[in-house]
Design a protein around this motif. Structure first.
Motif, mmCIF file in Angstrom:
data_model
loop_
_atom_site.group_PDB
_atom_site.id
_atom_site.type_symbol
_atom_site.label_atom_id
_atom_site.label_comp_id
_atom_site.label_asym_id
_atom_site.label_seq_id
_atom_site.Cartn_x
_atom_site.Cartn_y
_atom_site.Cartn_z
ATOM 1 N N GLY A 71 7.489 5.414 -3.871
ATOM 2 C CA GLY A 71 7.576 6.060 -2.572
ATOM 3 C C GLY A 71 7.369 5.092 -1.422
ATOM 4 N N PRO A 72 7.249 5.631 -0.202
ATOM 5 C CA PRO A 72 7.063 4.784 0.978
ATOM 6 C C PRO A 72 5.762 3.994 0.892
ATOM 7 C CG PRO A 72 7.469 7.071 1.608
ATOM 8 C CD PRO A 72 7.288 7.051 0.126
ATOM 9 N N ALA A 73 5.819 2.777 1.423
ATOM 10 C CA ALA A 73 4.650 1.894 1.392
ATOM 11 C C ALA A 73 4.686 0.990 2.612
ATOM 12 C CB ALA A 73 4.645 1.067 0.111
ATOM 13 N N THR A 74 3.587 0.291 2.805
ATOM 14 C CA THR A 74 3.507 -0.738 3.830
ATOM 15 C C THR A 74 3.192 -2.047 3.134
ATOM 16 O OG1 THR A 74 2.724 0.875 5.449
ATOM 17 C CG2 THR A 74 2.382 -1.448 5.968
ATOM 18 N N LEU A 75 4.012 -3.049 3.408
ATOM 19 C CA LEU A 75 3.809 -4.382 2.866
ATOM 20 C C LEU A 75 2.865 -5.117 3.805
ATOM 21 C CD1 LEU A 75 4.884 -6.229 0.566
ATOM 22 C CD2 LEU A 75 6.549 -7.079 2.226
ATOM 23 N N VAL A 76 1.771 -5.656 3.272
ATOM 24 C CA VAL A 76 0.769 -6.333 4.096
ATOM 25 C C VAL A 76 0.430 -7.687 3.489
ATOM 26 C CG1 VAL A 76 -0.234 -4.204 5.027
ATOM 27 C CG2 VAL A 76 -1.127 -5.122 2.903
ATOM 28 N N TRP A 77 0.037 -8.623 4.350
ATOM 29 C CA TRP A 77 -0.413 -9.948 3.935
ATOM 30 C C TRP A 77 -1.324 -10.479 5.035
ATOM 31 C CZ3 TRP A 77 4.474 -8.787 5.578
ATOM 32 C CH2 TRP A 77 4.982 -9.471 6.678
ATOM 33 N N LEU A 78 -1.891 -11.658 4.821
ATOM 34 C CA LEU A 78 -2.833 -12.239 5.777
ATOM 35 C C LEU A 78 -2.152 -12.488 7.119
ATOM 36 C CD1 LEU A 78 -5.645 -13.445 6.328
ATOM 37 C CD2 LEU A 78 -4.770 -15.616 5.481
ATOM 38 N N ASN A 79 -2.676 -11.905 8.161
ATOM 39 C CA ASN A 79 -2.161 -12.079 9.517
ATOM 40 C C ASN A 79 -2.454 -13.496 9.999
ATOM 41 O OD1 ASN A 79 -1.007 -10.968 11.944
ATOM 42 N ND2 ASN A 79 -3.050 -10.916 12.817
ATOM 43 N N VAL B 4 -3.436 2.739 6.505
ATOM 44 C CA VAL B 4 -2.554 3.558 5.690
ATOM 45 C C VAL B 4 -3.355 4.068 4.494
ATOM 46 C CG1 VAL B 4 -1.626 1.542 4.453
ATOM 47 C CG2 VAL B 4 -0.316 3.660 4.507
ATOM 48 N N GLU B 5 -3.242 5.364 4.228
ATOM 49 C CA GLU B 5 -3.920 5.957 3.080
ATOM 50 C C GLU B 5 -3.012 5.851 1.869
ATOM 51 O OE1 GLU B 5 -5.960 10.128 1.537
ATOM 52 O OE2 GLU B 5 -5.003 10.068 3.504
ATOM 53 N N GLY B 6 -3.587 5.473 0.740
ATOM 54 C CA GLY B 6 -2.785 5.376 -0.468
ATOM 55 C C GLY B 6 -3.449 4.546 -1.535
ATOM 56 N N PHE B 7 -2.586 3.875 -2.328
ATOM 57 C CA PHE B 7 -3.109 2.986 -3.360
ATOM 58 C C PHE B 7 -2.465 1.623 -3.219
ATOM 59 C CE2 PHE B 7 0.302 5.412 -5.356
ATOM 60 C CZ PHE B 7 1.063 4.460 -6.027
ATOM 61 N N LEU B 8 -3.250 0.598 -3.523
ATOM 62 C CA LEU B 8 -2.865 -0.786 -3.310
ATOM 63 C C LEU B 8 -2.251 -1.369 -4.578
ATOM 64 C CD1 LEU B 8 -4.564 -3.331 -1.202
ATOM 65 C CD2 LEU B 8 -4.355 -3.933 -3.595
ATOM 66 N N VAL B 9 -1.109 -2.036 -4.416
ATOM 67 C CA VAL B 9 -0.438 -2.697 -5.534
ATOM 68 C C VAL B 9 -0.310 -4.179 -5.189
ATOM 69 C CG1 VAL B 9 1.655 -2.824 -6.941
ATOM 70 C CG2 VAL B 9 0.830 -0.599 -6.115
ATOM 71 N N PRO B 10 -1.019 -5.062 -5.889
ATOM 72 C CA PRO B 10 -0.888 -6.501 -5.631
ATOM 73 C C PRO B 10 0.498 -6.979 -6.064
ATOM 74 C CG PRO B 10 -2.878 -6.022 -6.899
ATOM 75 C CD PRO B 10 -2.059 -4.774 -6.883
ATOM 76 N N LEU B 11 1.057 -7.878 -5.296
ATOM 77 C CA LEU B 11 2.347 -8.491 -5.621
ATOM 78 C C LEU B 11 2.121 -9.991 -5.732
ATOM 79 C CD1 LEU B 11 4.537 -6.641 -2.980
ATOM 80 C CD2 LEU B 11 4.186 -5.997 -5.368
ATOM 81 N N VAL C 292 0.880 -1.164 0.000
ATOM 82 C CA VAL C 292 0.000 0.000 0.000
ATOM 83 C C VAL C 292 0.921 1.218 0.000
ATOM 84 C CG1 VAL C 292 -1.858 1.256 1.132
ATOM 85 C CG2 VAL C 292 -1.796 -1.245 1.273
ATOM 86 N N VAL C 293 0.976 1.886 -1.146
ATOM 87 C CA VAL C 293 1.846 3.042 -1.320
ATOM 88 C C VAL C 293 1.151 4.261 -0.734
ATOM 89 C CG1 VAL C 293 3.075 4.476 -2.991
ATOM 90 C CG2 VAL C 293 2.836 2.014 -3.401
ATOM 91 N N GLU C 294 1.881 4.987 0.107
ATOM 92 C CA GLU C 294 1.306 6.153 0.766
ATOM 93 C C GLU C 294 1.070 7.274 -0.242
ATOM 94 O OE1 GLU C 294 3.791 7.222 4.065
ATOM 95 O OE2 GLU C 294 3.729 5.181 4.858
ATOM 96 N N ALA C 295 -0.175 7.749 -0.287
ATOM 97 C CA ALA C 295 -0.558 8.839 -1.183
ATOM 98 C C ALA C 295 -1.895 9.395 -0.706
ATOM 99 C CB ALA C 295 -0.684 8.336 -2.623
ATOM 100 N N ASP D 297 6.213 -5.491 11.767
ATOM 101 C CA ASP D 297 5.559 -6.542 12.539
ATOM 102 C C ASP D 297 4.994 -7.543 11.541
ATOM 103 O OD1 ASP D 297 4.484 -7.954 14.716
ATOM 104 O OD2 ASP D 297 3.636 -6.151 15.613
ATOM 105 N N GLU D 298 4.453 -8.634 12.059
ATOM 106 C CA GLU D 298 3.853 -9.609 11.162
ATOM 107 C C GLU D 298 2.725 -8.963 10.369
ATOM 108 O OE1 GLU D 298 1.051 -13.547 11.177
ATOM 109 O OE2 GLU D 298 2.452 -13.339 12.831
ATOM 110 N N ALA D 299 2.761 -9.137 9.041
ATOM 111 C CA ALA D 299 1.740 -8.641 8.114
ATOM 112 C C ALA D 299 1.694 -7.120 8.027
ATOM 113 C CB ALA D 299 0.358 -9.215 8.456
ATOM 114 N N TRP D 300 2.796 -6.439 8.427
ATOM 115 C CA TRP D 300 2.837 -4.973 8.395
ATOM 116 C C TRP D 300 4.299 -4.532 8.414
ATOM 117 C CZ3 TRP D 300 -1.341 -1.782 7.991
ATOM 118 C CH2 TRP D 300 -1.154 -0.425 8.203
ATOM 119 N N VAL D 301 4.900 -4.378 7.236
ATOM 120 C CA VAL D 301 6.319 -4.044 7.161
ATOM 121 C C VAL D 301 6.505 -2.797 6.302
ATOM 122 C CG1 VAL D 301 8.609 -4.833 6.410
ATOM 123 C CG2 VAL D 301 7.016 -6.461 7.455
ATOM 124 N N PRO D 302 7.145 -1.762 6.842
ATOM 125 C CA PRO D 302 7.399 -0.557 6.057
ATOM 126 C C PRO D 302 8.482 -0.814 5.003
ATOM 127 C CG PRO D 302 8.373 -0.348 8.240
ATOM 128 C CD PRO D 302 7.635 -1.649 8.211
#
Length: 141
Positions: free
Chosen positions: A131-139, A45-52, A22-25, A120-125
């Motif tokens: 730009g800056p983003a947060t990497l997320v996955w199923l907790n 986190v506010e922004g746009f989601l990019v699937p990986l 989730v890219v901050e924007a 943290d698990e399922a939440w990595v900057p």
């Protein structure tokens, strides 16, 4: 801009193996995520989601947080250097396609050391080419 919209990522845990950046924007869309293993923290986190699409990377992330840290989250834990370097390597192996509509090459992500305390698990900057983003996955909880 109109009212903010909130999107809870996988609210019932049924979506399976997914990995997003989730890219901050300033988009007006706020993504919410439960993270931190059994600690069940809530982040947004506010922004746009990019699937990986990185099944091996997702497996490596899950192994690190669920096995090495026992799925209990990492807040208030001093990371051993070996695990920190392992996380850096996993993040660096993930590929991100730039959202500029021009580039056709994937780029590696980078762990955002300036915000490492939030990892943290399922939440990595991370840092993306956008730009800056947060990497997320199923907790795992």
């Amino acid at each position: 801009m109109g009212p903010r919209r909130f999107v809870f990522l996988d609210p019932d845990g049924s979506a399976g193996g997914w990995l997003y950046a989730v890219v901050e924007a300033a988009t007006g869309v706020v993504y919410q995520q439960q993270y931190g293993g059994t600690a069940c923290r809530q982040g947004q986190v506010e922004g746009f989601l990019v699937p990986l699409f990185e099944p091996d990377g997702l497996d490596a992330l899950r192994e690190l947080f669920e096995r090495d840290f026992r799925g209990a989250g990492t807040r208030h834990i001093t990371w051993p250097e070996a695990q920190r370097e392992r996380l850096r390597g996993i993040i660096g192996a993930l590929r991100y396609w730039v959202s500029d509509g021009i580039s056709e090459e994937p780029h590696p992500l980078r762990l955002d050391d300036s915000r490492f305390g939030a990892a943290d698990e399922a939440w990595v900057p991370v840092i993306t080419p956008d730009g800056p983003a947060t990497l997320v996955w199923l907790n795992s909880d």
